[in-house]
Motif scaffolding. Structure first.
Motif, PDB file in Angstrom:
ATOM      1  N   ARG A 164       0.821  -1.217   0.000  1.00  0.00           N
ATOM      2  CA  ARG A 164       0.000   0.000   0.000  1.00  0.00           C
ATOM      3  C   ARG A 164       0.855   1.268   0.000  1.00  0.00           C
ATOM      4  O   ARG A 164       0.379   2.325  -0.422  1.00  0.00           O
ATOM      5  N   ASN A 165       2.085   1.157   0.447  1.00  0.00           N
ATOM      6  CA  ASN A 165       2.986   2.311   0.389  1.00  0.00           C
ATOM      7  C   ASN A 165       3.602   2.497  -0.987  1.00  0.00           C
ATOM      8  O   ASN A 165       4.172   3.561  -1.272  1.00  0.00           O
ATOM      9  N   ASN A 166       3.483   1.476  -1.830  1.00  0.00           N
ATOM     10  CA  ASN A 166       4.032   1.549  -3.197  1.00  0.00           C
ATOM     11  C   ASN A 166       3.004   1.006  -4.186  1.00  0.00           C
ATOM     12  O   ASN A 166       3.284   0.042  -4.918  1.00  0.00           O
ATOM     13  N   PRO A 167       1.816   1.603  -4.235  1.00  0.00           N
ATOM     14  CA  PRO A 167       0.719   1.013  -5.020  1.00  0.00           C
ATOM     15  C   PRO A 167       0.982   0.938  -6.517  1.00  0.00           C
ATOM     16  O   PRO A 167       0.512   0.017  -7.185  1.00  0.00           O
ATOM     17  N   LYS A 168       1.723   1.887  -7.065  1.00  0.00           N
ATOM     18  CA  LYS A 168       1.963   1.897  -8.506  1.00  0.00           C
ATOM     19  C   LYS A 168       2.914   0.789  -8.943  1.00  0.00           C
ATOM     20  O   LYS A 168       2.987   0.464 -10.130  1.00  0.00           O
ATOM     21  N   GLN A 169       3.620   0.210  -7.975  1.00  0.00           N
ATOM     22  CA  GLN A 169       4.557  -0.875  -8.279  1.00  0.00           C
ATOM     23  C   GLN A 169       3.993  -2.245  -7.896  1.00  0.00           C
ATOM     24  O   GLN A 169       4.736  -3.200  -7.725  1.00  0.00           O
ATOM     25  N   ILE A 170       2.664  -2.338  -7.792  1.00  0.00           N
ATOM     26  CA  ILE A 170       2.034  -3.555  -7.302  1.00  0.00           C
ATOM     27  C   ILE A 170       2.336  -4.766  -8.191  1.00  0.00           C
ATOM     28  O   ILE A 170       2.481  -5.890  -7.699  1.00  0.00           O
ATOM     29  N   THR A 171       2.483  -4.549  -9.506  1.00  0.00           N
ATOM     30  CA  THR A 171       2.739  -5.672 -10.411  1.00  0.00           C
ATOM     31  C   THR A 171       4.137  -6.240 -10.223  1.00  0.00           C
ATOM     32  O   THR A 171       4.383  -7.418 -10.521  1.00  0.00           O
ATOM     33  N   LEU A 172       5.042  -5.433  -9.704  1.00  0.00           N
ATOM     34  CA  LEU A 172       6.392  -5.907  -9.412  1.00  0.00           C
ATOM     35  C   LEU A 172       6.510  -6.407  -7.976  1.00  0.00           C
ATOM     36  O   LEU A 172       7.103  -7.460  -7.707  1.00  0.00           O
ATOM     37  N   LEU A 173       5.909  -5.669  -7.034  1.00  0.00           N
ATOM     38  CA  LEU A 173       6.044  -6.007  -5.622  1.00  0.00           C
ATOM     39  C   LEU A 173       5.149  -7.181  -5.207  1.00  0.00           C
ATOM     40  O   LEU A 173       5.524  -7.967  -4.339  1.00  0.00           O
ATOM     41  N   ASP A 222      -7.057  -5.670  -4.360  1.00  0.00           N
ATOM     42  CA  ASP A 222      -7.637  -4.421  -3.853  1.00  0.00           C
ATOM     43  C   ASP A 222      -6.743  -3.229  -4.170  1.00  0.00           C
ATOM     44  O   ASP A 222      -7.220  -2.177  -4.602  1.00  0.00           O
ATOM     45  N   VAL A 223      -5.438  -3.388  -3.959  1.00  0.00           N
ATOM     46  CA  VAL A 223      -4.491  -2.304  -4.247  1.00  0.00           C
ATOM     47  C   VAL A 223      -4.498  -1.976  -5.733  1.00  0.00           C
ATOM     48  O   VAL A 223      -4.517  -0.794  -6.131  1.00  0.00           O
ATOM     49  N   ALA A 224      -4.502  -3.006  -6.585  1.00  0.00           N
ATOM     50  CA  ALA A 224      -4.510  -2.776  -8.035  1.00  0.00           C
ATOM     51  C   ALA A 224      -5.784  -2.051  -8.463  1.00  0.00           C
ATOM     52  O   ALA A 224      -5.730  -1.051  -9.206  1.00  0.00           O
ATOM     53  N   LEU A 225      -6.935  -2.537  -7.997  1.00  0.00           N
ATOM     54  CA  LEU A 225      -8.213  -1.943  -8.398  1.00  0.00           C
ATOM     55  C   LEU A 225      -8.316  -0.485  -7.980  1.00  0.00           C
ATOM     56  O   LEU A 225      -8.750   0.370  -8.763  1.00  0.00           O
ATOM     57  N   LYS A 226      -7.898  -0.172  -6.769  1.00  0.00           N
ATOM     58  CA  LYS A 226      -8.014   1.206  -6.253  1.00  0.00           C
ATOM     59  C   LYS A 226      -7.041   2.173  -6.932  1.00  0.00           C
ATOM     60  O   LYS A 226      -7.167   3.393  -6.777  1.00  0.00           O
ATOM     61  N   ASN A 227      -6.087   1.630  -7.664  1.00  0.00           N
ATOM     62  CA  ASN A 227      -5.131   2.484  -8.376  1.00  0.00           C
ATOM     63  C   ASN A 227      -5.270   2.376  -9.892  1.00  0.00           C
ATOM     64  O   ASN A 227      -4.380   2.797 -10.635  1.00  0.00           O
ATOM     65  N   GLY A 228      -6.414   1.829 -10.335  1.00  0.00           N
ATOM     66  CA  GLY A 228      -6.707   1.775 -11.758  1.00  0.00           C
ATOM     67  C   GLY A 228      -5.817   0.849 -12.556  1.00  0.00           C
ATOM     68  O   GLY A 228      -5.676   1.000 -13.771  1.00  0.00           O
ATOM     69  N   ILE A 229      -5.195  -0.112 -11.882  1.00  0.00           N
ATOM     70  CA  ILE A 229      -4.306  -1.068 -12.550  1.00  0.00           C
ATOM     71  C   ILE A 229      -5.086  -2.347 -12.834  1.00  0.00           C
ATOM     72  O   ILE A 229      -5.813  -2.840 -11.975  1.00  0.00           O
ATOM     73  N   ARG A 230      -4.936  -2.854 -14.014  1.00  0.00           N
ATOM     74  CA  ARG A 230      -5.603  -4.099 -14.388  1.00  0.00           C
ATOM     75  C   ARG A 230      -5.207  -5.199 -13.394  1.00  0.00           C
ATOM     76  O   ARG A 230      -4.031  -5.612 -13.339  1.00  0.00           O
ATOM     77  N   PRO A 231      -6.132  -5.705 -12.569  1.00  0.00           N
ATOM     78  CA  PRO A 231      -5.774  -6.672 -11.521  1.00  0.00           C
ATOM     79  C   PRO A 231      -5.106  -7.937 -12.027  1.00  0.00           C
ATOM     80  O   PRO A 231      -4.314  -8.558 -11.307  1.00  0.00           O
ATOM     81  N   GLU A 232      -5.432  -8.354 -13.255  1.00  0.00           N
ATOM     82  CA  GLU A 232      -4.804  -9.555 -13.808  1.00  0.00           C
ATOM     83  C   GLU A 232      -3.290  -9.459 -13.783  1.00  0.00           C
ATOM     84  O   GLU A 232      -2.596 -10.460 -13.571  1.00  0.00           O
ATOM     85  N   ARG A 233      -2.750  -8.262 -13.986  1.00  0.00           N
ATOM     86  CA  ARG A 233      -1.297  -8.102 -14.095  1.00  0.00           C
ATOM     87  C   ARG A 233      -0.583  -8.549 -12.823  1.00  0.00           C
ATOM     88  O   ARG A 233       0.282  -9.432 -12.882  1.00  0.00           O
ATOM     89  N   PRO A 234      -0.895  -7.967 -11.656  1.00  0.00           N
ATOM     90  CA  PRO A 234      -0.202  -8.440 -10.450  1.00  0.00           C
ATOM     91  C   PRO A 234      -0.738  -9.761  -9.902  1.00  0.00           C
ATOM     92  O   PRO A 234       0.019 -10.539  -9.314  1.00  0.00           O
ATOM     93  N   MET A 235      -2.030 -10.033 -10.089  1.00  0.00           N
ATOM     94  CA  MET A 235      -2.613 -11.214  -9.450  1.00  0.00           C
ATOM     95  C   MET A 235      -2.143 -12.514 -10.096  1.00  0.00           C
ATOM     96  O   MET A 235      -1.744 -13.459  -9.406  1.00  0.00           O
ATOM     97  N   ALA A 236      -2.179 -12.600 -11.422  1.00  0.00           N
ATOM     98  CA  ALA A 236      -1.711 -13.814 -12.097  1.00  0.00           C
ATOM     99  C   ALA A 236      -0.220 -14.013 -11.857  1.00  0.00           C
ATOM    100  O   ALA A 236       0.238 -15.135 -11.590  1.00  0.00           O
ATOM    101  N   ALA A 237       0.549 -12.923 -11.926  1.00  0.00           N
ATOM    102  CA  ALA A 237       1.990 -13.013 -11.697  1.00  0.00           C
ATOM    103  C   ALA A 237       2.286 -13.456 -10.267  1.00  0.00           C
ATOM    104  O   ALA A 237       3.203 -14.249 -10.022  1.00  0.00           O
ATOM    105  N   SER A 238       1.504 -12.968  -9.312  1.00  0.00           N
ATOM    106  CA  SER A 238       1.728 -13.315  -7.906  1.00  0.00           C
ATOM    107  C   SER A 238       1.391 -14.778  -7.626  1.00  0.00           C
ATOM    108  O   SER A 238       2.047 -15.431  -6.814  1.00  0.00           O
ATOM    109  N   SER A 239       0.368 -15.294  -8.283  1.00  0.00           N
ATOM    110  CA  SER A 239       0.018 -16.701  -8.108  1.00  0.00           C
ATOM    111  C   SER A 239       1.133 -17.595  -8.627  1.00  0.00           C
ATOM    112  O   SER A 239       1.516 -18.578  -7.976  1.00  0.00           O
ATOM    113  N   ILE A 240       1.691 -17.264  -9.794  1.00  0.00           N
ATOM    114  CA  ILE A 240       2.805 -18.035 -10.346  1.00  0.00           C
ATOM    115  C   ILE A 240       4.031 -17.919  -9.437  1.00  0.00           C
ATOM    116  O   ILE A 240       4.692 -18.919  -9.118  1.00  0.00           O
ATOM    117  N   ALA A 241       4.336 -16.700  -8.989  1.00  0.00           N
ATOM    118  CA  ALA A 241       5.520 -16.478  -8.152  1.00  0.00           C
ATOM    119  C   ALA A 241       5.441 -17.243  -6.838  1.00  0.00           C
ATOM    120  O   ALA A 241       6.451 -17.720  -6.322  1.00  0.00           O
TER     121      ALA A 241
END
Length: 439
Positions: free
Chosen positions: A82-91, A118-137
């Motif tokens: 939440r302190n780095n919301p724009k980097q959610i797809t990386l973090l 939740d962080v992705a949605l509230k910052n207008g980021i396509r949730p698929e980007r961080p969520m699918a990557a996070s599941s694989i990671a």
């Protein structure tokens, strides 16, 4: 006949995977009985050591969860996100990868995934980007964890062939290799798909009053809960357990008694049980909570699944190896990458990295393949993202209220396919190169 028996083996694995969980183990039991009494194959020994490792690690991690330690770790992770919301797809992927590395299991992803969405949605980021990557990671972290059953099994087998191979040797290859895979798949994910406001499924749901209300009112957080100091202490004790295991691996003389070294698989079991007891006593955790948590239930289910799968598979391969060893060995020596493809394919069917290692590593070692190759391509034991039926992937789709994380119309064109392939291929490539330099 061996080919037909192999097809029977795959059939049993497929039928077990349709039930999932414990079903994998008990359906494999049917296959084992038929192998022994119909096909007349001598039964091998059950995978006792792997099961004991899983039980010890899961018990300690379950006590950590019951003491509030897992929730404490989630709060730390959520603050970072939440302190780095724009980097959610990386973090996001780095958080789930790190949690798996520490816990030895990827099942903690269920708690953190709603937060990532939740962080992705509230910052207008396509949730698929961080969520699918996070599941694989979260699953890729298994082959980098010092306490995962897959790594410990690899260690036991490899050190038996080459005494210079230690836990640090394996982690020195697999940690950077899998981390590179996670970083590359995360960088790919930062630009995948159309932007959220242009996604047709998201637009359709926003036109539906029920979905629109659900999307706009979604809030998932752990920060509103005050945890006792014992939760932090539980995490510190758990980290001490991991540090102790690494230190003992670094100094073999510590585990040498009367000229004989205690194996690291036994050390890990001892340390996990001991620190589980320390967490239990030091935090005054009610023992009744321990078996109720997600970690305990999922871990014990995994132990039973591996019990049946590994025993049935090992019985077949020990019986069949003399007959087709020459042909397979020639192909693998000519094209070493094919053993990675074989491991990947088996993992697609049986949905377990530890079971895949238990099933395929003895086969690969029996062909005389070098330890450098086998350690380097170890990330290939993760292939079960290929068919989107793994619980964490299904849960991730359900957690994404926008509908961007999905199973495609043609089944295989799902959100996890490309990140998974990128992660595994990069990890195996880097691992193979590193292993050649370090081992």
């Amino acid at each position: 006949m061996l080919v037909l028996q192999f097809l029977f083996l795959l059939l049993m694995l497929y039928l077990g995977s349709r039930k999932g969980g414990i079903g994998l183990g008990v359906v494999s039991g049917i296959g084992l009985v038929i192998e022994v009494f119909v096909f007349r194959m001598p039964p091998t020994s059950p995978p006792v050591s792997v099961m004991l490792i899983i039980m010890a690690v899961v018990t300690c991690a379950a006590i950590l969860e019951a003491a509030g330690g897992l929730k404490y770790m989630l709060q730390v992770a959520e603050r970072i996100l939440r302190n780095n919301p724009k980097q959610i797809t990386l973090l996001g992927p780095l958080v789930t990868y790190t949690m798996t590395l520490m816990l030895g299991t990827g099942h903690a992803v269920y708690s953190v995934m709603p937060i990532i969405g939740d962080v992705a949605l509230k910052n207008g980021i396509r949730p698929e980007r961080p969520m699918a990557a996070s599941s694989i990671a979260s699953q890729m972290g298994i082959t980098a964890s010092p306490i995962s059953a897959a790594v410990v099994y690899y260690l036991a087998q490899m050190s038996g062939v080459d005494h210079s191979i230690t836990l640090l040797t394996i982690l020195g290859v697999l940690m950077p290799a899998t981390l590179c895979g996670v970083l590359v798949l995360s960088l790919y994910s930062m630009r995948r798909g159309v932007e959220l406001e242009d996604d047709p499924e998201y637009q359709r749901r926003m036109q539906d009053p029920l979905w629109r209300d659900k999307i706009l009112s979604t809030t998932s957080t752990t920060l509103d809960e005050t945890l006792p100091a014992s939760a932090r202490n539980a995490v510190l004790l758990f980290l001490t357990a991991l540090g102790s295991i690494v230190l003992i691996a670094m100094f073999p003389e510590v585990r040498t008694l009367n000229g004989h070294a205690i194996s690291m698989s036994v050390i890990i079991q001892m340390m996990m049980l001991a620190f589980g007891g320390l967490i239990l006593l030091g935090t005054d955790t009610p023992i009744a909570r321990v078996p109720e948590g997600v970690v305990f239930k999922s871990g014990m289910v995994a132990a039973i699944a591996i019990y049946g799968i590994a025993w049935m598979s090992d019985t077949y391969f020990q019986y069949a190896m003399p007959s087709f060893k020459a042909g397979i060995t020639e192909m693998v020596h000519a094209y070493p990458w094919t053993i990675a493809l074989a491991m990947f394919t088996v993992s697609v069917v049986i949905n377990s990295q530890a079971a895949t290692a238990r099933m395929m590593l003895p086969v690969a070692m029996g062909m005389g393949l070098p330890p450098q190759l086998l350690i380097g391509i170890m990330p290939s034991v993760y292939g079960y993202f290929f068919i989107p039926n793994y619980p964490s992937d299904i849960a991730t789709c359900n957690f994404d209220v926008t509908g961007t994380t999905r199973i495609g119309k043609y089944y295989f064109n799902h959100s996890f396919m490309v990140p998974g392939l990128i992660g595994v291929v990069v990890a195996c490539t880097v691992g193979y190169l590193l292993a050649g330099l370090m081992i």
